[in-house]
Write an enzyme that holds these catalytic residues in place. Structure first.
Site, PDB file in Angstrom:
ATOM      1  N   LYS B  87      13.926   0.448  -3.731  1.00 52.20           N
ATOM      2  CA  LYS B  87      14.296   1.829  -4.074  1.00 52.20           C
ATOM      3  C   LYS B  87      15.118   2.451  -2.948  1.00 52.20           C
ATOM      4  O   LYS B  87      16.119   3.114  -3.187  1.00 52.20           O
ATOM      5  CB  LYS B  87      13.045   2.679  -4.322  1.00 52.20           C
ATOM      6  CG  LYS B  87      12.324   2.358  -5.612  1.00 52.20           C
ATOM      7  CD  LYS B  87      11.230   3.362  -5.950  1.00 52.20           C
ATOM      8  CE  LYS B  87      10.046   3.309  -5.022  1.00 52.20           C
ATOM      9  NZ  LYS B  87       9.212   2.105  -5.150  1.00 52.20           N
ATOM     10  N   CYS B 171      -1.386  14.846  -6.990  1.00 51.87           N
ATOM     11  CA  CYS B 171      -1.381  13.542  -6.309  1.00 51.87           C
ATOM     12  C   CYS B 171      -2.180  13.497  -5.018  1.00 51.87           C
ATOM     13  O   CYS B 171      -2.649  12.434  -4.650  1.00 51.87           O
ATOM     14  CB  CYS B 171       0.034  13.020  -6.118  1.00 51.87           C
ATOM     15  SG  CYS B 171       0.994  13.823  -4.843  1.00 51.87           S
ATOM     16  N   MET B 172      -2.329  14.586  -4.288  1.00 57.40           N
ATOM     17  CA  MET B 172      -3.046  14.438  -3.015  1.00 57.40           C
ATOM     18  C   MET B 172      -4.019  15.557  -2.698  1.00 57.40           C
ATOM     19  O   MET B 172      -4.540  15.625  -1.605  1.00 57.40           O
ATOM     20  CB  MET B 172      -2.092  14.200  -1.851  1.00 57.40           C
ATOM     21  CG  MET B 172      -0.848  15.035  -1.842  1.00 57.40           C
ATOM     22  SD  MET B 172      -0.819  16.572  -1.043  1.00 57.40           S
ATOM     23  CE  MET B 172      -1.566  17.830  -1.696  1.00 57.40           C
ATOM     24  N   MET B 346      -3.419   7.110  -4.792  1.00 54.34           N
ATOM     25  CA  MET B 346      -3.812   7.770  -6.040  1.00 54.34           C
ATOM     26  C   MET B 346      -5.169   7.320  -6.579  1.00 54.34           C
ATOM     27  O   MET B 346      -5.840   8.068  -7.282  1.00 54.34           O
ATOM     28  CB  MET B 346      -2.746   7.551  -7.111  1.00 54.34           C
ATOM     29  CG  MET B 346      -1.441   8.250  -6.807  1.00 54.34           C
ATOM     30  SD  MET B 346      -1.649   9.995  -6.459  1.00 54.34           S
ATOM     31  CE  MET B 346      -1.256  10.026  -4.725  1.00 54.34           C
ATOM     32  N   GLY B 383       2.431  10.136  -2.030  1.00 55.89           N
ATOM     33  CA  GLY B 383       3.420   9.573  -2.940  1.00 55.89           C
ATOM     34  C   GLY B 383       4.765  10.265  -2.884  1.00 55.89           C
ATOM     35  O   GLY B 383       5.766   9.713  -3.314  1.00 55.89           O
ATOM     36  N   GLN B 384       4.809  11.491  -2.355  1.00 54.81           N
ATOM     37  CA  GLN B 384       6.060  12.239  -2.342  1.00 54.81           C
ATOM     38  C   GLN B 384       6.542  12.429  -0.902  1.00 54.81           C
ATOM     39  O   GLN B 384       5.741  12.486   0.019  1.00 54.81           O
ATOM     40  CB  GLN B 384       5.872  13.599  -3.011  1.00 54.81           C
ATOM     41  CG  GLN B 384       5.459  13.479  -4.472  1.00 54.81           C
ATOM     42  CD  GLN B 384       5.462  14.826  -5.164  1.00 54.81           C
ATOM     43  OE1 GLN B 384       6.487  15.298  -5.613  1.00 54.81           O
ATOM     44  NE2 GLN B 384       4.316  15.454  -5.243  1.00 54.81           N
TER      45      GLN B 384
END
Lengths: 258, 803
Positions: B87, B171-172, B346, B383-384
């Site tokens: 990615k 997510c967190m 997650m 995740g971000q």
């Protein structure tokens, strides 16, 4: 390089194919038919190798841990030594022709988003198992005239984190929406290096980070990019790197001249 | 042939660019030698953090003629040391999907039609001005730090409205509440340096081979240097990570809580817990009246008694993990010489007891004393790219203020009001709506108490990523008075449903700052222009605020009646940065960041001046100034010699302890069954998640040919035995149903992952196959984070479903 180098007789040949099938823990197939015009992603048409279940070289998931990883890889590699022996020797004077070069540059571009991007994988891979890419690509090999290039960077083992197969693993099943159009215009192939005068050794026109093994592209498997003096091993002694491409930290050093 | 013409064209473009732009690296601005120019092919390189996940790799961005043409791993970046994942190598292509949004669009009679920016900004401002309390701002862990900061200040410091929450809630949030309830302050104490030093790495429901590939290769590539590292995968399905693992412990969903308790049980029973560490650094905590962030004090005997039932046999019965493997884990923690790193993402956070399992994993490390040494401690992953930097540190959550402040505390409100120079009492003391509640209130008709009528979404795609879409997202789209504003870069499930679409600039089309999972704050400069009329999210917020100010909105005035936001040139004159043509006259990011920095010292999360980040590849906070004027980052918090705030002689000091005695909490946290489990009607577990090639909802990665063609569609992974029993062939379309919805997609047997018998897995990246029509919206009662990882489903071949 060691390993038997007898002419591939039928039995020998069968053994070689068997060895490849064993690696199909990771590679479903590798035997290439007539090469068709490559698709985007450079995916060559592949006839899956016959899977031979009782070959003990590729342990299943359940056998994980019983055999150390390195040992497993070593056994694969040993089985493939004879295929490595098929790599043509490199002698002086066998450099690529201009046409070969052009074809190779074009094919390379098909397999990369831009010059310097990790190439996509032109054959199927196992989606889940431990990647045994190194079995073929650690030293490179030839199967029926098709070359598997030497990995140009050492020590990286999670191969599939960078190299993807540009083909739907569920191809023909499900309903895939049409591609989005992309307007990306890539950096093109580096072309020739800089030459100080006619006959001078050209500089290296591309970054050398992650391209530590020149023979990966310029060796005898390198087709259109192969060197005309393959016997020589110490490439940097004549071909200078380009510091501006290598992200070397630049420091503001005080000038020694007042 | 087309390709050759194409190359020729690009070469010509290159030559033109080379002639017109003889300027090298952004930072130094030196003229570049023409020889070097020939060698670099006219490409200028500058740094930026990767746009995608929370790992925080740095890339070198190659630009030419105002376009990104290549990407390289940044060799000076400590996180990734020159390497990227697939990615990251293709991140530059994310800008060039042909369907970029380039003009504001307003829905008129059901059709989105182009309008001007002036009109768009005015529409938003008028709605907010008319009903400020009915306005909600839904942001993102992909917001840059200044973008999150300006939105935060607009809402809480301006409108006195706390209805601002980020998608990071999804997510967190459980990691946050885990850290706060254990250490009294958010964010990991350790850092990625652990990955280079650990003897054992334990992955708790985590698949970093696909989700954090750089961190994963940082671990496994040690093996090719001859180092030994034992990798233990505790998971609910076999993944690419499992293939590299020495041990795979397959557990029943939610029973990770029993496993962690089981490890602690054995440490207690066998006397292998670290008495000295616990005595010196830990207190015990209990939730006597149900879920609570801080609970109540309890004692060692209660803690020990609670663990008694978690015998290896009982843990095996709950989790399905053999007792011998639970003993193996406990044996590792019993060895004080081993360095053990736990990683999670997650799996532990999207959990109806997310806070609980986070506390338990911290607890295992604290009880065994595997804490505070390099390679030895718990580390959560995000995740971000700026879930930490923006959502957590700027505090763009419904209850938070920047710098670890909360709206419920008067002293915190006063501090914030002072920094923002707004009248006392401006900040509302009641927390706003968290994500799920916000979307419920927006979905609920106004007449029935749905008091949010205008919702502004930036940098995220809730129409795909919210759970249980038929409850949380779709209903408002049928109601005339509910107005959805969405800023994004491509058409998405959310923009298509929007009343007003605002085209956004992305990544290196704007200045920005991110903060990654290891407290590393990063900075980059704008390197190219956005396409068409796309504009920065930060500018959008600023322009709306300015329009509100012009409309006479009191909230947009500071204590002295001046506009809430002031940007100045070097001479100290105000610059009208709210005008797009003046937006880049001064560095708005820098000025907002310098204001925000004043908050960061309030809870020992000190950030350095902006200019320090320009030079670095990120720095880990707290960053403190040394006597010689240099700025020094911190690798390990609460550890003497590493963290400047630990007092001399303390060794380890949890200086934000909730019990005010420098101690961390060991929680009594029993296993609790999930809210929905497989039954006769819905006999399978359904888990959702991500794949290597795609980032979250695929908005960007689906437009990158290399990634899209490698993984162009979602699928359902089915176990071979289930497939045989149900008569499903590999690749055959099947219908997956839950109590909330159904979805038809191809079955994949022994595919990318291998779920155990009785469970299926569906990735959520494919906007045509929305798995969130199926998921549950139940959430952790403390963190309010929904559980996307488990619900009950059934699966039928398409022929039987009769469709």
């Amino acid at each position: 390089m060691t390993g038997p180098s007898t002419e591939p007789g039928s039995e020998r040949r069968w053994l070689q194919m068997l060895a490849v099938a064993a690696v199909s823990g990771a590679l479903i197939g590798f035997i290439v038919e007539t090469r068709h015009a490559p698709e985007p992603g450079g995916f060559a048409e592949v006839r899956p190798a016959q899977h031979i279940a009782d070959v003990p070289l590729a342990p299943t998931q359940d056998g994980m841990g019983a055999l150390r990883r390195a040992a497993r890889v070593e056994r694969h590699v040993a089985g493939l030594a004879s295929l490595r022996a098929q790599i043509p020797a490199m002698a002086d004077g066998e450099g690529a022709t201009a046409d070969e070069r052009r074809a190779t540059v074009e094919e390379r571009a098909m397999r990369r988003a831009y010059d310097g991007a990790p190439p996509t994988v032109p054959h199927p891979v196992d989606q889940l198992d431990y990647p045994s890419c190194v079995a073929c690509h650690a030293e490179g090999l030839m199967v029926e005239g098709r070359g598997a290039a030497v990995i140009s960077h050492e020590g990286l083992t999670s191969c599939l984190q960078c190299h993807v197969v540009m083909r739907d693993p569920l191809e023909g099943r499900g309903d895939v929406a049409p591609d989005f159009e992309s307007d990306f215009r890539p950096l093109e192939s580096a072309g020739h290096g800089h030459t100080a005068w006619a006959g001078a050794p050209p500089t290296i026109p591309h970054p050398t980070t992650m391209r530590e093994r020149c023979d990966s592209c310029h060796g005898s498997l390198g087709e259109g990019l192969r060197t005309r003096h393959g016997g020589r091993q110490s490439c940097d002694q004549c071909h200078a790197r380009t510091s501006s491409l290598d992200q070397r930290p630049r420091m503001d050093l005080p000038s020694l001249i007042p | 042939m087309e390709r050759r013409e194409f190359i020729k064209m690009t070469a010509m473009a290159a030559a033109t660019a080379a002639a017109s732009r003889i300027v090298g690296a952004h930072a130094d601005g030196d003229a570049v030698d023409p020889d070097v120019m020939a060698q670099t092919r006219g490409v200028s390189w500058d740094k930026a953090p990767c746009r995608f996940c929370g790992t925080g790799c740095h890339v070198q961005v190659g630009t030419r003629g105002g376009r990104v043409v290549a990407i390289a791993g940044d060799r000076l970046a400590p996180v990734n040391k020159g390497l990227l994942c697939v990615k990251g190598y293709h991140v530059g292509l994310a800008l060039y999907g042909r369907d970029r949004l380039t003009t504001p669009l307003l829905k008129r009679d059901g059709v989105q039609v182009p309008i001007s920016w002036d009109e768009a900004i005015d529409i938003v401002a008028q709605r907010v001005h008319r009903n400020p309390a009915g306005f909600a701002f839904y942001g993102s862990g992909q917001w840059t730090i200044p973008e999150g900061y300006i939105a935060q200040k607009m809402m809480k410091g301006g409108l006195g409205n706390n209805h601002i929450d980020p998608n990071a809630r999804l997510c967190m949030a459980s990691a946050v509440t885990g850290f706060i309830s254990t250490y009294g302050v958010d964010e990991p104490a350790s850092c990625y340096d652990d990955l280079d030093a650990a003897d054992v790495v334990i992955l708790w429901g985590n698949n970093p081979a696909e989700m954090h590939p750089i961190l994963f290769s940082r671990i496994v590539d040690r093996r090719s240097r001859g180092e030994e590292v034992v990798l233990i995968d505790i998971g609910t399905r076999r993944t690419r990570t499992t293939a590299f693992a020495d041990h795979y412990l397959e557990f029943n969903p939610q029973s990770d809580m029993a496993i962690a308790n089981g490890i602690m049980h054995l440490l207690m029973r066998e006397g292998t817990w670290n008495e000295e560490f616990v005595e010196a650094h830990c207190n015990f905590r209990l939730e006597p009246d149900g879920p609570s962030l801080k609970g109540e004090a309890t004692d060692f005997d209660t803690f020990k008694a609670h663990l008694e039932e978690y015998t290896p046999k009982r843990v095996e019965a709950i989790s399905g993990v053999p007792a011998s493997q639970v003993r193996m884990l406990a044996g590792l923690f019993a060895d004080p010489d081993l360095k053990i790193t736990s990683l999670w993402c997650m799996g532990m956070n999207q959990h109806t007891r997310g806070t609980g399992i986070n506390r338990l994993v911290h607890g295992v490390h604290l009880l065994s004393g595997h804490w505070g040494r390099e390679g030895d401690g718990p580390q959560s992953l995000t995740g971000q790219p700026s879930a930490c930097g923006t959502a957590r540190e700027v505090g763009t959550l419904a209850h938070a203020l920047p710098g670890g402040r909360v709206v419920m505390k008067e002293a915190h409100r006063r501090q914030s009001e002072e920094i923002w120079n707004v009248p006392e009492g401006r900040i509302n003391a009641t927390p706003g709506y968290h994500t799920v509640k916000m979307w419920e209130q927006f979905s609920q008709p106004t007449a029935d108490g749905g008091d949010i009528d205008t919702l502004y979404v930036q940098v995220t795609n809730p129409g795909q990523s919210l759970p249980n879409l038929n409850r949380l997202f779709n209903p408002s789209r049928e109601q005339a008075d509910k107005f959805l504003i969405v800023s994004d870069v491509y058409p998405t499930a959310t923009t298509r449903a929007a009343d007003l679409v605002l085209p956004a600039a992305m990544w290196v089309e704007k200045n920005g700052m991110f903060g990654n999972s290891e407290r590393r704050t990063q900075q980059w400069f704008k390197q190219i222009d956005p396409p068409g009329q796309a504009r920065d999210d930060l500018w959008q917020t600023l322009a709306i605020c300015r329009r509100l100010f012009e409309l006479g909105n009191e909230g947009m005035k500071d204590k002295d009646g001046r506009f809430l936001f002031r940007f100045e040139d070097e001479a100290g004159n105000e610059v009208p940065s709210w005008r797009w043509d003046r937006f880049y006259d001064v560095n708005v990011d820098e000025q907002l960041f310098e204001e925000y920095r004043r908050f960061t010292t309030l809870k020992h999360k000190d950030l350095a001046p902006y200019s320090e980040y320009v030079a670095a590849r990120g720095m880990r906070w707290p960053v403190t100034e040394q006597p010689d004027g240099r700025w020094k980052e911190t690798r390990y918090r609460f550890v003497e010699g590493e963290d400047p705030y630990v007092e001399e002689g303390k060794g380890i000091q949890f200086y934000h302890s909730i019990t005010d005695d420098d101690k961390a909490m060991l929680w009594v946290q029993p296993y609790e069954a999930p809210p929905e489990m497989p039954d006769e009607d819905f006999p399978l577990w359904l888990c959702t998640g991500r794949v290597l090639e795609h980032w979250h909802t695929g908005t960007m990665t689906m437009r990158i040919p290399q990634l899209r063609r490698a993984m162009p569609q979602a699928y359902v992974e089915v176990n071979r035995n289930d497939a045989r029993r149900l008569g499903i062939r590999d690749g055959e379309p099947v219908v997956v149903e839950t109590r909330r919805g159904q979805l038809e997609l191809p079955a994949w047997i022994d595919g990318r992952g291998k779920p155990p018998e009785g469970s299926v897995f569906i990735p959520f990246f494919d906007e045509r196959l929305l798995v969130n029509d199926l998921t549950l919206h139940d959430f952790c009662p403390i963190s309010k984070e929904p559980d996307y990882k488990k619900c009950a489903a059934r699966i039928v071949p398409r022929r039987e479903a009769g469709s």
